[in-house]
Design a protein around this motif. Sequence first.
Motif, PDB file in Angstrom:
ATOM      1  N   GLY A 156     -51.155 -46.805 -21.897  1.00 57.38           N
ATOM      2  CA  GLY A 156     -50.155 -47.858 -21.862  1.00 57.38           C
ATOM      3  C   GLY A 156     -49.147 -47.675 -22.990  1.00 57.38           C
ATOM      4  N   SER A 157     -49.375 -46.644 -23.799  1.00 57.48           N
ATOM      5  CA  SER A 157     -48.519 -46.448 -24.962  1.00 57.48           C
ATOM      6  C   SER A 157     -47.153 -45.899 -24.584  1.00 57.48           C
ATOM      7  CB  SER A 157     -49.182 -45.473 -25.941  1.00 57.48           C
ATOM      8  OG  SER A 157     -48.312 -45.220 -27.024  1.00 57.48           O
ATOM      9  N   GLY A 158     -46.163 -46.381 -25.322  1.00 56.45           N
ATOM     10  CA  GLY A 158     -44.823 -45.842 -25.173  1.00 56.45           C
ATOM     11  C   GLY A 158     -44.388 -45.206 -26.486  1.00 56.45           C
ATOM     12  N   GLN A 159     -45.361 -44.957 -27.361  1.00 59.26           N
ATOM     13  CA  GLN A 159     -45.063 -44.363 -28.667  1.00 59.26           C
ATOM     14  C   GLN A 159     -44.797 -42.876 -28.488  1.00 59.26           C
ATOM     15  OE1 GLN A 159     -45.619 -45.807 -31.987  1.00 59.26           O
ATOM     16  NE2 GLN A 159     -46.140 -47.848 -31.273  1.00 59.26           N
ATOM     17  N   LEU A 160     -43.552 -42.515 -28.539  1.00 57.41           N
ATOM     18  CA  LEU A 160     -43.181 -41.118 -28.292  1.00 57.41           C
ATOM     19  C   LEU A 160     -43.857 -40.178 -29.283  1.00 57.41           C
ATOM     20  CD1 LEU A 160     -39.399 -41.535 -27.495  1.00 57.41           C
ATOM     21  CD2 LEU A 160     -41.181 -40.733 -25.938  1.00 57.41           C
ATOM     22  N   SER A 161     -43.980 -40.625 -30.554  1.00 55.33           N
ATOM     23  CA  SER A 161     -44.558 -39.759 -31.574  1.00 55.33           C
ATOM     24  C   SER A 161     -45.999 -39.394 -31.237  1.00 55.33           C
ATOM     25  CB  SER A 161     -44.512 -40.453 -32.934  1.00 55.33           C
ATOM     26  OG  SER A 161     -45.239 -41.662 -32.882  1.00 55.33           O
ATOM     27  N   LEU A 162     -46.725 -40.375 -30.695  1.00 55.91           N
ATOM     28  CA  LEU A 162     -48.127 -40.131 -30.394  1.00 55.91           C
ATOM     29  C   LEU A 162     -48.268 -39.181 -29.200  1.00 55.91           C
ATOM     30  CD1 LEU A 162     -50.554 -40.990 -31.882  1.00 55.91           C
ATOM     31  CD2 LEU A 162     -50.750 -42.998 -30.444  1.00 55.91           C
ATOM     32  N   ILE A 163     -47.370 -39.325 -28.237  1.00 53.71           N
ATOM     33  CA  ILE A 163     -47.425 -38.447 -27.072  1.00 53.71           C
ATOM     34  C   ILE A 163     -47.095 -37.008 -27.475  1.00 53.71           C
ATOM     35  CG2 ILE A 163     -46.379 -37.988 -24.817  1.00 53.71           C
ATOM     36  CD1 ILE A 163     -46.103 -41.140 -24.624  1.00 53.71           C
ATOM     37  N   GLU A 164     -46.153 -36.872 -28.405  1.00 55.56           N
ATOM     38  CA  GLU A 164     -45.847 -35.526 -28.918  1.00 55.56           C
ATOM     39  C   GLU A 164     -47.039 -34.937 -29.673  1.00 55.56           C
ATOM     40  OE1 GLU A 164     -42.430 -36.301 -31.296  1.00 55.56           O
ATOM     41  OE2 GLU A 164     -41.162 -36.624 -29.527  1.00 55.56           O
ATOM     42  N   LYS A 165     -47.771 -35.833 -30.339  1.00 53.20           N
ATOM     43  CA  LYS A 165     -48.942 -35.385 -31.100  1.00 53.20           C
ATOM     44  C   LYS A 165     -50.015 -34.773 -30.204  1.00 53.20           C
ATOM     45  CE  LYS A 165     -51.042 -37.486 -34.427  1.00 53.20           C
ATOM     46  NZ  LYS A 165     -51.675 -38.529 -35.256  1.00 53.20           N
ATOM     47  N   LEU A 166     -50.026 -35.178 -28.948  1.00 55.39           N
ATOM     48  CA  LEU A 166     -51.015 -34.615 -28.009  1.00 55.39           C
ATOM     49  C   LEU A 166     -50.929 -33.100 -27.975  1.00 55.39           C
ATOM     50  CD1 LEU A 166     -50.742 -36.943 -24.916  1.00 55.39           C
ATOM     51  CD2 LEU A 166     -52.823 -36.493 -26.230  1.00 55.39           C
ATOM     52  N   GLU A 167     -49.718 -32.605 -27.868  1.00 46.70           N
ATOM     53  CA  GLU A 167     -49.530 -31.161 -27.745  1.00 46.70           C
ATOM     54  C   GLU A 167     -49.893 -30.447 -29.055  1.00 46.70           C
ATOM     55  OE1 GLU A 167     -49.255 -29.641 -24.982  1.00 46.70           O
ATOM     56  OE2 GLU A 167     -49.133 -27.673 -25.936  1.00 46.70           O
ATOM     57  N   ARG A 168     -49.631 -31.124 -30.172  1.00 49.73           N
ATOM     58  CA  ARG A 168     -49.948 -30.534 -31.461  1.00 49.73           C
ATOM     59  C   ARG A 168     -51.465 -30.423 -31.674  1.00 49.73           C
ATOM     60  NH1 ARG A 168     -48.608 -33.615 -36.069  1.00 49.73           N
ATOM     61  NH2 ARG A 168     -47.068 -34.653 -34.758  1.00 49.73           N
ATOM     62  N   HIS A 169     -52.185 -31.497 -31.334  1.00 52.27           N
ATOM     63  CA  HIS A 169     -53.624 -31.512 -31.603  1.00 52.27           C
ATOM     64  C   HIS A 169     -54.460 -30.941 -30.465  1.00 52.27           C
ATOM     65  CE1 HIS A 169     -53.513 -33.664 -35.407  1.00 52.27           C
ATOM     66  NE2 HIS A 169     -52.546 -34.400 -34.888  1.00 52.27           N
ATOM     67  N   PHE A 170     -53.948 -31.043 -29.237  1.00 55.06           N
ATOM     68  CA  PHE A 170     -54.697 -30.543 -28.078  1.00 55.06           C
ATOM     69  C   PHE A 170     -53.787 -29.611 -27.278  1.00 55.06           C
ATOM     70  CE2 PHE A 170     -55.869 -35.147 -28.695  1.00 55.06           C
ATOM     71  CZ  PHE A 170     -57.074 -34.935 -29.341  1.00 55.06           C
ATOM     72  N   PRO A 171     -53.404 -28.482 -27.891  1.00 58.36           N
ATOM     73  CA  PRO A 171     -52.391 -27.638 -27.248  1.00 58.36           C
ATOM     74  C   PRO A 171     -52.845 -27.094 -25.894  1.00 58.36           C
ATOM     75  CG  PRO A 171     -53.359 -26.533 -29.173  1.00 58.36           C
ATOM     76  CD  PRO A 171     -53.861 -27.939 -29.180  1.00 58.36           C
TER      77      PRO A 171
END
Length: 225
Positions: free
Chosen positions: A115-130
Motif C-alpha cells: 500500500g506504500s507510495g514511498q518512492l524511496s522505499l520502492i527504489e530500495k527494493l532493487e538495491r537490497h534485493f537486486p
Amino acid sequence: MSHKKLKAVLFDMDGVLFNSMPYHAEAWHQVMKAHGFTLSREEAYMHEGRTGAATINIVFRRELGREATPEEIKSIYQEKSDLFSSYTQAEPMPGAKELLQKVKGEGLIPVLVTGSGQLSLIEKLERHFPGIFKKELMVTAFDVKRGKPDPEPYLMGLKKSGVKADEAVVVENAPLGVEAGRRAGIFTIAVNTGPLNDSVLLDAGANLLFPSMQALCDAWDTVEH
Ligand code: CA
C-alpha cells in the motif's frame, strides 16, 4: 499448498521485506499528537495496510465526529511521510533476502503488493534485493483505489502475474493485510514481525503463522509441500 500448483508468491513490503514498521508507527503517533489527536504506536500497527486517508479518517471520526477534508488529509499525510523519511533508513528484514532467493531459484514468480507510495522505499527494493522484482510485477499505492483490507491489491497482484488465487501464496505481517489476502481467496502466511499478539493475525484469517521471516525462510520447503 501443493508444490506443483504454486506459481507465485505475493509479498507485502513494510514489516515483511523491510523492518520499516517501527518508523511508520512512530511517525503516525507523533504527527497525530502534534495535531491534538491520540493514535498510539500499537494502534498504528492495527491500521497497517490502510491508505493514509483511511487511517486519518478513522481518527477524525472518532475524535471530531467528522471526516477529514481533502486538504487536511493531504497535509497530515505529507507531514507523516516527511517525518518517516527523516528517520534512520529501514533495514531489510532478516531472512527476507534468503527467502526471495529461494523463491526465485525455484522458478516461482515474486510479486510485490504494497500500500506504500514511498518512492524511496520502492527504489530500495532493487538495491537490497537486486534482480528479484520486476517493475511490472509490483502493485503499489499508485495502482489501487481501495487499500487493504480490501482484496483489490492482491487481486491486482494475481492479475499482473497471470496466476490464479490457488496458484499463489501471500506473505503478510499485518492483520488487515492478512484479511485482504484471504478475501482475495489466496493461501495467506502471516509473519509476526511486530508487537501484536499472534491471535490478532490468526483471527484475521492467517492460514499459517511464523514468528519471523527467518523462521518462514527456514521452513519454506515444508510450507510448499
Ligand atoms: Ca505490512
